[in-house]
Design an enzyme around this catalytic site. Structure first.
Site, PDB file in Angstrom:
ATOM      1  N   LYS A   1      13.542   8.238  11.357  1.00 10.18           N
ATOM      2  CA  LYS A   1      13.811   8.745  10.009  1.00 10.18           C
ATOM      3  C   LYS A   1      15.125   9.520   9.972  1.00 10.18           C
ATOM      4  O   LYS A   1      15.859   9.479   8.974  1.00 10.18           O
ATOM      5  CB  LYS A   1      12.638   9.606   9.533  1.00 10.18           C
ATOM      6  CG  LYS A   1      11.345   8.820   9.364  1.00 10.18           C
ATOM      7  CD  LYS A   1      11.537   7.722   8.333  1.00 10.18           C
ATOM      8  CE  LYS A   1      10.430   6.707   8.289  1.00 10.18           C
ATOM      9  NZ  LYS A   1      10.622   5.698   7.238  1.00 10.18           N
TER      10      LYS A   1
ATOM     11  N   THR B   1      -1.507   8.754   2.275  1.00 11.37           N
ATOM     12  CA  THR B   1      -1.348   7.304   2.255  1.00 11.37           C
ATOM     13  C   THR B   1      -2.144   6.702   3.401  1.00 11.37           C
ATOM     14  O   THR B   1      -2.507   7.395   4.354  1.00 11.37           O
ATOM     15  CB  THR B   1       0.133   6.922   2.407  1.00 11.37           C
ATOM     16  OG1 THR B   1       0.584   7.341   3.715  1.00 11.37           O
ATOM     17  CG2 THR B   1       0.986   7.582   1.339  1.00 11.37           C
TER      18      THR B   1
ATOM     19  N   TYR C   1       8.977   8.299  15.640  1.00 13.06           N
ATOM     20  CA  TYR C   1       9.001   8.052  14.189  1.00 13.06           C
ATOM     21  C   TYR C   1       9.997   8.980  13.507  1.00 13.06           C
ATOM     22  O   TYR C   1      10.826   8.536  12.696  1.00 13.06           O
ATOM     23  CB  TYR C   1       7.595   8.276  13.626  1.00 13.06           C
ATOM     24  CG  TYR C   1       7.505   8.167  12.124  1.00 13.06           C
ATOM     25  CD1 TYR C   1       7.387   6.927  11.506  1.00 13.06           C
ATOM     26  CD2 TYR C   1       7.514   9.304  11.315  1.00 13.06           C
ATOM     27  CE1 TYR C   1       7.293   6.823  10.121  1.00 13.06           C
ATOM     28  CE2 TYR C   1       7.415   9.213   9.939  1.00 13.06           C
ATOM     29  CZ  TYR C   1       7.305   7.966   9.350  1.00 13.06           C
ATOM     30  OH  TYR C   1       7.205   7.871   7.978  1.00 13.06           O
TER      31      TYR C   1
ATOM     32  N   SER D   1      11.436  10.755   5.960  1.00 10.51           N
ATOM     33  CA  SER D   1      10.301  11.659   6.128  1.00 10.51           C
ATOM     34  C   SER D   1      10.813  13.058   6.417  1.00 10.51           C
ATOM     35  O   SER D   1      11.829  13.217   7.117  1.00 10.51           O
ATOM     36  CB  SER D   1       9.412  11.196   7.289  1.00 10.51           C
ATOM     37  OG  SER D   1       8.515  12.207   7.686  1.00 10.51           O
TER      38      SER D   1
ATOM     39  N   SER E   1       0.843  -1.201   0.000  1.00  7.72           N
ATOM     40  CA  SER E   1       0.000   0.000   0.000  1.00  7.72           C
ATOM     41  C   SER E   1       0.871   1.241   0.000  1.00  7.72           C
ATOM     42  O   SER E   1       2.096   1.169   0.179  1.00  7.72           O
ATOM     43  CB  SER E   1      -0.937   0.020   1.218  1.00  7.72           C
ATOM     44  OG  SER E   1      -0.180   0.140   2.422  1.00  7.72           O
TER      45      SER E   1
END
Length: 319
Positions: free
Chosen positions: A207, A238, A203, A177, A52
């Site tokens: 990254k 997304t 997160y 990101s 995905s």
């Protein structure tokens, strides 16, 4: 580039939301050359998190350019569904499915073994799989889950495929990101054992770690023909963004990129002759970018060596 295009790009760069959103993509893409049909013919590409979002879009584009794409997915049902959709829509390329939880190091090591057994040469590895979780979780090995999936899994897979990548003088692409611009990697507490857990910051730090490791891989492979580069996709709509950052997605829904736009730089780094031999760089919208914009995010002393040693130790054996 004509004057009007320069003005538009300059104005866009000054504003974060338009630059990272669909508007920035549309403005910059006006001057890009399309990738040549068949440029990936005969090449083997491994894409993690391919069922995905950005991974799916990357797999779709590279199969469309003629590559054989190994889709690495965690969920069997979603993986099979994505494989069926892409096989039906991209007759030029070929696709196969490999199941693996990128946060499970034993599974990643087994995946690397299967791929190298089947493919002596791997031309491209796209480390795309990632998670953002709201509360601190540990893997079965006792590693904080976002670090295990976003950083360690890609590290282990990259080293596991190194011989096949070297044989092809291949390309490794780390999907990061723009959120990493806000964070300094905390190597004193990388698993959030001491400080209160913040899923978004965790997160972003993973990254940041990917960007640091990208530079380490580039140094390791200097002169070999094997390259490593990192990119960030901007703000794309997304499934991961919708589930992990619902308020952000609702607020900027009309400005977000689609997955194909977010994946474009990954596809370009994988396929374009323009970046042959380029390594250790960080890209956004097909241009090299700075890795820091805020002074307090500067990397800790010896960050690359310390992070590499941490990942090497967690991997379980020296490399």
């Amino acid at each position: 580039m004509n004057l009007w295009s320069k003005i538009k790009e300059s104005a866009c760069d000054l504003l974060v939301a338009p630059s990272y959103g669909a508007a920035g993509y549309r403005i910059r893409s006006e001057r890009w050359q399309p990738l040549l049909e068949g440029v990936m013919d005969g090449k083997v590409v491994v894409v993690t998190g391919a069922n995905s979002g950005l991974g799916y879009a990357t797999a779709k584009a590279l199969a469309g350019l003629g590559g054989h794409v190994v889709m690495v997915c965690r969920n069997p049902e979603r993986g099979e569904q994505a494989l069926g959709e892409l096989r039906g829509g991209h007759p030029r390329g070929t696709l196969s499915l490999e199941l693996c939880d990128m946060g499970d190091i034993l599974q990643v090591q087994a995946l690397a073994s299967r791929i190298t057994t089947e493919h002596r040469r791997v031309d491209v590895l796209v480390n795309n799989a990632g998670v953002m979780i709201a509360t601190r979780e540990l893997t079965s090995a006792g590693i904080e889950k976002s670090f295990a999936t976003n950083v360690l899994g890609g590290f282990v897979l990259t080293l596991g495929l190194e011989s096949s990548l070297r044989a092809a003088q291949g390309r490794v692409i780390h999907v990061t990101s723009g959120g990493m611009y806000t964070q300094r990697l905390d190597l004193d507490d990388p698993f959030w054992e001491k400080k209160p857990y913040d899923g978004v910051k965790a997160y972003a730090q993973t990254k940041r770690a990917q960007v640091i490791l990208n530079e380490c891989f580039a140094k390791r492979w200097h002169g070999s023909g094997l390259t490593s580069n990192a990119m960030h996709p901007g703000w794309a709509a997304t499934p991961g963004v919708q589930s992990s950052l619902p308020r952000f997605e609702r607020l900027l829904r009309n400005q977000l990129r689609n997955a194909d736009q977010g994946a474009d730089t990954s596809v370009w780094l994988a396929a374009s002759p323009e970046v042959a031999g380029v390594s250790g760089k960080f890209f956004f919208d097909r241009e090299e970018r700075r890795t820091h914009v805020l002074p307090w995010t500067s990397d800790p002393d010896g960050a690359g060596g310390r992070l590499w040693a941490l990942c090497e130790g967690l991997k379980g054996q020296p490399v």
